[in-house]
Design a protein around this motif. Structure first.
Motif, PDB file in Angstrom:
ATOM      1  N   SER A 282      44.219 -33.911 -12.643  1.00 41.27           N
ATOM      2  CA  SER A 282      44.407 -33.625 -11.218  1.00 41.27           C
ATOM      3  C   SER A 282      45.371 -34.629 -10.607  1.00 41.27           C
ATOM      4  O   SER A 282      45.570 -35.737 -11.125  1.00 41.27           O
ATOM      5  N   ASP A 283      45.965 -34.223  -9.468  1.00 41.39           N
ATOM      6  CA  ASP A 283      46.869 -35.121  -8.747  1.00 41.39           C
ATOM      7  C   ASP A 283      46.142 -36.371  -8.276  1.00 41.39           C
ATOM      8  O   ASP A 283      46.712 -37.466  -8.253  1.00 41.39           O
ATOM      9  N   GLU A 284      44.881 -36.216  -7.878  1.00 46.19           N
ATOM     10  CA  GLU A 284      44.123 -37.364  -7.384  1.00 46.19           C
ATOM     11  C   GLU A 284      43.955 -38.422  -8.473  1.00 46.19           C
ATOM     12  O   GLU A 284      44.122 -39.620  -8.229  1.00 46.19           O
TER      13      GLU A 284
ATOM     14  N   ALA B  64      45.878 -38.667 -11.145  1.00 48.16           N
ATOM     15  CA  ALA B  64      47.224 -39.159 -11.459  1.00 48.16           C
ATOM     16  C   ALA B  64      47.617 -40.267 -10.496  1.00 48.16           C
ATOM     17  O   ALA B  64      48.204 -41.290 -10.890  1.00 48.16           O
ATOM     18  N   ARG B  65      47.286 -40.100  -9.226  1.00 47.43           N
ATOM     19  CA  ARG B  65      47.644 -41.082  -8.205  1.00 47.43           C
ATOM     20  C   ARG B  65      47.012 -42.438  -8.491  1.00 47.43           C
ATOM     21  O   ARG B  65      47.632 -43.473  -8.280  1.00 47.43           O
TER      22      ARG B  65
ATOM     23  N   TRP C 120      57.307 -40.367 -12.269  1.00 47.80           N
ATOM     24  CA  TRP C 120      55.956 -40.443 -11.695  1.00 47.80           C
ATOM     25  C   TRP C 120      56.027 -40.852 -10.229  1.00 47.80           C
ATOM     26  O   TRP C 120      55.298 -40.322  -9.393  1.00 47.80           O
TER      27      TRP C 120
ATOM     28  N   GLU D  96      57.233 -37.927  -8.189  1.00 46.18           N
ATOM     29  CA  GLU D  96      56.174 -36.929  -8.022  1.00 46.18           C
ATOM     30  C   GLU D  96      55.163 -37.389  -6.974  1.00 46.18           C
ATOM     31  O   GLU D  96      54.690 -36.586  -6.158  1.00 46.18           O
ATOM     32  N   GLU D  97      54.838 -38.667  -6.990  1.00 48.04           N
ATOM     33  CA  GLU D  97      53.892 -39.181  -6.014  1.00 48.04           C
ATOM     34  C   GLU D  97      54.496 -39.140  -4.604  1.00 48.04           C
ATOM     35  O   GLU D  97      53.812 -38.802  -3.627  1.00 48.04           O
TER      36      GLU D  97
ATOM     37  N   ARG E  54      54.240 -35.629  -3.427  1.00 52.52           N
ATOM     38  CA  ARG E  54      52.877 -35.295  -3.001  1.00 52.52           C
ATOM     39  C   ARG E  54      52.597 -35.879  -1.618  1.00 52.52           C
ATOM     40  O   ARG E  54      51.988 -35.234  -0.753  1.00 52.52           O
TER      41      ARG E  54
END
Length: 288
Positions: free
Chosen positions: A229-231, A233-234, A259, A262-263, A266
């Motif tokens: 998930s993005d969460e 990944a963050r 990375w 991408e962050e 987001r």
């Protein structure tokens, strides 16, 4: 007394008396019985004082080790296990592999937190036994997945300072385990067993073999791709970025830049949704 008998057996050893080994082994058991009769048995690592019985055991260990190492190591494992006190613990790195494996196995199943975080773990890894390293990595991953306390594996910077060989043997065990897993929780546990705590923990790539470095870079890439998930990944990609920086391959800069991009994307999308939600009349929650 124990010291007098020890001197006699030592003399018999020097003159190659045919019964010196049998007598030394008998005296070991006599010293052990005396040690067990004291109030401090079972011993707990470095907390044990150097009693006459312990000094006698150490004396006979020195005496028998050069010619009867297998027997002596098996005797120590049987009677002390993972709780080898000083000075006996100083012999650990010289133990035969089967004895090292026996002690490592006892440590990972121990319910005593002191055993799982003791200097014995470091000494067993310093022995260079691949089997011991695999036992510790398997136990570490299993504990992480179960939410239990893990072995206190030495930090990367500690291994770099103490023994690059220790670091390389642990990396081999991590890579061997990684070949058998694909899901993110296990990959994350393997990364966590090795990842530097901060960017100041030294250069891992300079301490391991080039092939190990390249395989670790591949493990980082696999772990990043497996993030569910993005969460997550963050919160977790910074750890992966620090590890890549420690490995020191310039071509990985592109992955870290991606990375970050991408962050940023987001965050910009979240900010757009936030502004739209606040501009609505009446204001609404994001995503509604």
């Amino acid at each position: 007394s124990l010291p007098i008998r020890g001197g006699i057996v030592e003399y018999l050893r020097r003159v190659a008396h045919p019964q010196w080994v049998e007598l030394a082994q008998a005296e070991l058991n006599r010293a052990l019985a005396e040690l067990r009769a004291g109030p401090l048995f079972p011993l707990r690592g470095r907390e044990a004082p150097a009693t006459p019985a312990m000094r006698a055991i150490s004396h006979y260990t020195h005496m028998l080790w050069p010619t009867h190492k297998e027997w002596m190591a098996a005797w120590l494992v049987e009677h002390f296990g993972e709780n080898l006190p000083d000075p006996l613990s100083n012999w650990l790195e010289k133990f035969p592999d089967d004895a090292l494996v026996a002690i490592a196995t006892r440590i990972v199943v121990s319910t005593n937190a002191n055993n799982r975080g003791s200097a014995t773990v470091d000494k067993l890894l310093a022995s260079g036994s691949p089997r011991v390293a695999r036992i510790f990595i398997d136990a570490y991953v299993a504990a992480r997945l179960a939410g239990q306390d893990t072995l206190n594996l030495p930090r990367t910077e500690e291994m770099q300072r103490k023994s690059p060989a220790m670091l390389r043997i642990l990396v081999d065990a991590i890579l061997a385990k990684a070949d058998t897993v694909t899901d993110f929780p296990q990959l994350k546990a393997l990364i966590d067993a090795l990842a530097p705590v901060s960017a100041h923990d030294g250069s891992l790539g300079e301490q391991i073999e080039p092939a190990q470095r390249d395989r670790l870079r591949g493990l980082v890439a696999r772990t990043s791709e497996a993030i569910p998930s993005d969460e997550i990944a963050r919160s977790y990609r910074p750890t992966l970025a620090v590890l890549l920086g420690s490995l020191g391959a310039p071509e990985d800069v592109a992955a870290v830049v991606r990375w970050i991009a991408e962050e940023n994307s987001r965050w910009e999308e979240y900010r757009r949704q936030f502004d739209e939600a606040m501009a609505a009349r009446p204001p609404r929650r994001i995503g509604h």
